[in-house]
Write an enzyme that holds these catalytic residues in place. Structure first.
Site, PDB file in Angstrom:
ATOM      1  N   GLU A  95      -3.166   9.847   4.959  1.00 33.46           N
ATOM      2  CA  GLU A  95      -2.592   8.764   4.181  1.00 33.46           C
ATOM      3  C   GLU A  95      -3.790   8.139   3.459  1.00 33.46           C
ATOM      4  OE1 GLU A  95       0.427   5.024   4.848  1.00 33.46           O
ATOM      5  OE2 GLU A  95      -1.268   5.209   6.219  1.00 33.46           O
TER       6      GLU A  95
ATOM      7  N   ASP B 241      -2.961   8.064   9.803  1.00 33.43           N
ATOM      8  CA  ASP B 241      -2.545   6.775   9.270  1.00 33.43           C
ATOM      9  C   ASP B 241      -3.758   6.025   8.721  1.00 33.43           C
ATOM     10  OD1 ASP B 241      -0.553   4.509   9.107  1.00 33.43           O
ATOM     11  OD2 ASP B 241      -2.011   3.602  10.471  1.00 33.43           O
TER      12      ASP B 241
END
Length: 723
Positions: A398, A362
């Site tokens: 990401e 993330d």
């Protein structure tokens, strides 16, 4: 050997006999030894560290031990006679000087950063804050209220017992993966065949009924939203909401307790074992960029009270405040060698102990940001690439955050694949009918070589997706033009405002059959495009079943049936269509080439060729046609790709007619000398996945495609004798 006897409230209790010896600094955390448990915790600026023990029945603090041994800022001691199941936490002494970056408060019980299991619930209370929340000085004040009654406790775990659960390795190349992004609780909470105590847990994901659904669908990997222990943000608790997605970590080793159906964290490894037996890998969405402690006004759970100055990135000239490259209040200081070690130890734990196959990072740009900015050769990336364990698992980034220079799509090291939002946006805009999208569609369909080929990566560097947990579901993408996030309690200000979505006539659900037919075709078009593109497809859980979040494109706090997979309301026709496309992708390796294909070197080599709807090769002028919304593409490749040397009879081709226009369009078959006989295998014009007739069609035949639809044909190499 020096020994430290506990400070106990009841000398007759079992903890009075435990003695603390010097122990060892490594490994960090609470680890079983032959004689007891070794405790080890890092803090560079603490003046004293106290180990606190708790009664397992009522969680009352019963003993304290001072860790008086320190090696290179690591405080340690071995508790002789201690066993697995022991509950503990830390009180850390040191200066409380927020202006200098120090926030020590020994009145606060703190979680072990290396804790492998948390027991008990977090109860929102003012005592969780190191400062007095009612004082006008804010975080410059100091709280003397004990928080132990309101925070979970850490439990000592027997790691070797967990590792004894056998796991059959899969080792599938990422290029062959079909990823299914899902939520542990949301996917199974409403399953009608599961026991109430199993629903929403790791055991549910391993249930035969759930595994059968996944296996029949054909996905090869589950990408699980965060399973690390996390807490709800205080502002959500005030609104009677909670953090559903879980991007608010407090533990990098501990599982989210609510996802366990029992007291045994080995349930997770058992789940991995069961999924592996079905050929399904497990990828974890991990959050190492920030923690649940928030900004300077947030609570004190662990890092803030253990060594705030080391664990977090603070403003250089105002260390009272946190650098907020994550948008969540703080940013983990992964540039610190001890924090880097923490993250690396966590990753290895999930691979070696829990058996996972990879990670999706993330806000990964935070992890690659040095003091001077993002660097593909950052310390974290270098550590990953040289690690003999982690360099072999699937690594997905990401590729953005909200910090300076945070958008880094295509700039990650060679071992990484990346979530490709350019693919997402291009496919959404193309099928919506936006103008001048032919070239962009082709680049993304081809695997985005313009983004990834420069450093030697292939199409599998691109994780292709139409939707993800963050945004509209597929059903909502074709049902809503505007977001509808009122239930989040932020006056619909949260979430993306530009979704490249379209409702095709009415906002929200409708009984108008003509609109619903267009919406259904669009869902099939998106799924087909995803499965036919070069790169790695990622399907959002529920998209294949017609799941709706009623227009909410930021359902992070919607832990309710609006987010949960509805097993009693499944569009089985769409499931069947998705299943057939996944099967097609697996049947034809040419859909997942390992290297970017530009021009075939020989007649029967891999290739991608583009044509207009009349069957003419695309030219620069044709690519520039602003209003054109139709394309044809032929993808070729060796059906038996593992054989050495390609031969003509093993060369297959897929032809795709694509009509993103709002009117019906006629298509001609391209005239290729070695691919003359074509059979329709799948189209999106009706619910039926397989064409009613699979007989060969003639080269002169015209095909009329409905508005916003596609057709897929198959052929094999003809006309060359094999010598």
């Amino acid at each position: 050997m020096s020994m430290n006897k506990a400070s106990v409230k009841d000398e007759s209790c079992e903890y009075s006999s435990l003695l603390l010896t010097a122990g060892k600094p490594f490994p960090l955390g609470a680890n079983l030894t032959e004689d007891g448990v070794n405790f080890s915790i890092f803090s560079a600026h603490a003046t004293k560290v106290v180990l606190c023990l708790f009664d397992p029945q009522n969680h009352i603090e019963v003993a304290q031990y001072i860790l008086d041994q320190k090696t290179h800022h690591i405080w340690h001691g071995e508790l002789i006679g201690a066993k697995a199941g022991l509950l503990y936490g830390y009180r850390v002494f040191g200066p409380y000087q927020p202006e200098l970056g120090h926030r020590f408060n020994h009145h606060k019980l703190l979680l072990d950063p290396y804790a492998k299991k948390l027991v008990g619930e977090l109860h929102q209370n003012k005592a969780l804050y190191a400062y007095d929340v009612d004082d006008e000085l804010g975080d410059l004040s100091f709280s003397t209220t004990d928080n132990a009654a309101f925070i979970p406790k850490c439990e000592v775990v027997d790691v070797e017992q967990i590792k004894s659960i056998p796991i059959k390795p899969i080792n599938r190349d990422l290029s062959k993966s079909i990823i299914y992004e899902t939520h542990v609780k949301g996917f199974t909470k409403l399953h009608p065949d599961l026991a109430p105590n199993v629903k929403g847990t790791f055991a549910a994901l391993a249930n035969p009924a759930v595994v059968q659904y996944l296996s029949q669908l054909g996905v090869t990997a589950l990408e699980l939203l965060p399973v690390h222990a996390f807490f709800d943000e205080p502002f959500l608790a005030e609104k009677n909401l909670n953090n559903y997605w879980g991007y608010n970590s407090v533990g990098f080793f501990a599982l989210q307790p609510h996802y366990l159906s029992s007291d045994d964290i080995g349930e997770f490894r058992s789940m991995v074992s069961t999924l592996h037996q079905a050929g399904i890998e497990v990828i974890l969405d991990v959050v190492y960029n920030h923690t649940a402690e928030g900004n300077q006004l947030g609570p004190s759970y662990h890092f803030r009270g253990i060594d705030n100055l080391s664990y977090y990135r603070l403003m250089p000239n105002e260390p009272r405040f946190y650098i907020n490259d994550t948008g969540c209040g703080n940013t983990l200081n992964i540039n610190h060698p001890q924090v880097l070690m923490l993250v690396m130890d966590s990753l290895r734990y999930w691979v070696e102990v829990m058996g996972v196959d990879g990670f999706r990072f993330d806000l990964a740009s935070c992890l690659g940001r040095e003091t001077y900015g993002f660097d593909p050769a950052s310390g974290f990336f270098d550590a990953l690439m040289q690690d003999p364990i982690l360099c072999q698992v699937k690594l997905i980034a990401e590729p953005w955050d909200i910090g300076p220079g945070g958008y880094q799509l295509g700039n990650y090291p060679v071992v990484f694949s990346e979530w490709n939002d350019k693919y997402r946006d291009a496919m959404r805009r193309f099928w919506r009918g936006d103008s001048a999208m032919l070239s962009e569609f082709a680049k993304r369909f081809h695997g985005s070589s313009d983004l990834f080929e420069h450093n030697g990566r292939g199409p599998s560097a691109s994780i292709n997706f139409i939707t993800s947990h963050d945004g509209f579901s597929l059903h909502d993408l074709v049902t809503y033009k505007q977001k509808h996030n009122e239930a989040n309690g932020e006056d619909n200000r949260d979430g993306h405002s530009e979704n490249f979505s379209c409702h095709y006539g009415v906002e929200g659900e409708t009984l108008d059959e003509s609109i619903n037919q267009i919406r259904n075709r669009q869902k099939r078009n998106f799924i087909a495009t995803l499965m036919l593109s070069q790169g790695v497809p990622m399907l959002l859980s529920g998209d294949e079943a017609g799941h709706s979040q009623h227009g909410n494109n930021n359902a992070y706090c919607q832990d309710n049936p609006n987010s949960w997979f509805n097993w009693r309301k499944i569009d089985w026709q769409l499931v069947k269509f998705t299943r057939e496309l996944i099967s097609l992708r697996k049947q034809y390796p040419l859909l997942c080439h390992k290297a970017f294909i530009h021009k075939p070197e020989a007649l029967f080599d891999n290739g991608i060729a583009w044509f207009n709807r009349l069957g003419e090769p695309m030219t620069k002028a044709l690519w520039s046609e602003h209003l054109c919304k139709t394309l044809s593409v032929i993808v070729t490749g060796n059906l038996l790709e593992d054989e050495v040397g390609a031969v003509p009879e093993n060369t297959q081709a897929l032809l795709i007619f694509i009509n993103a226009d709002s009117i019906e369009q006629a298509f001609n078959l391209p005239k290729l000398p070695h691919f003359a006989h074509w059979s329709c295998v799948i189209h999106s014009q009706t619910h039926s996945a397989i064409s009613p007739s699979d007989s060969a069609v003639q080269a002169e035949q015209k095909f009329y495609l409905q508005p916003r639809s596609l057709m897929i044909f198959h052929s094999h190499f003809q006309g060359v004798e094999h010598v």
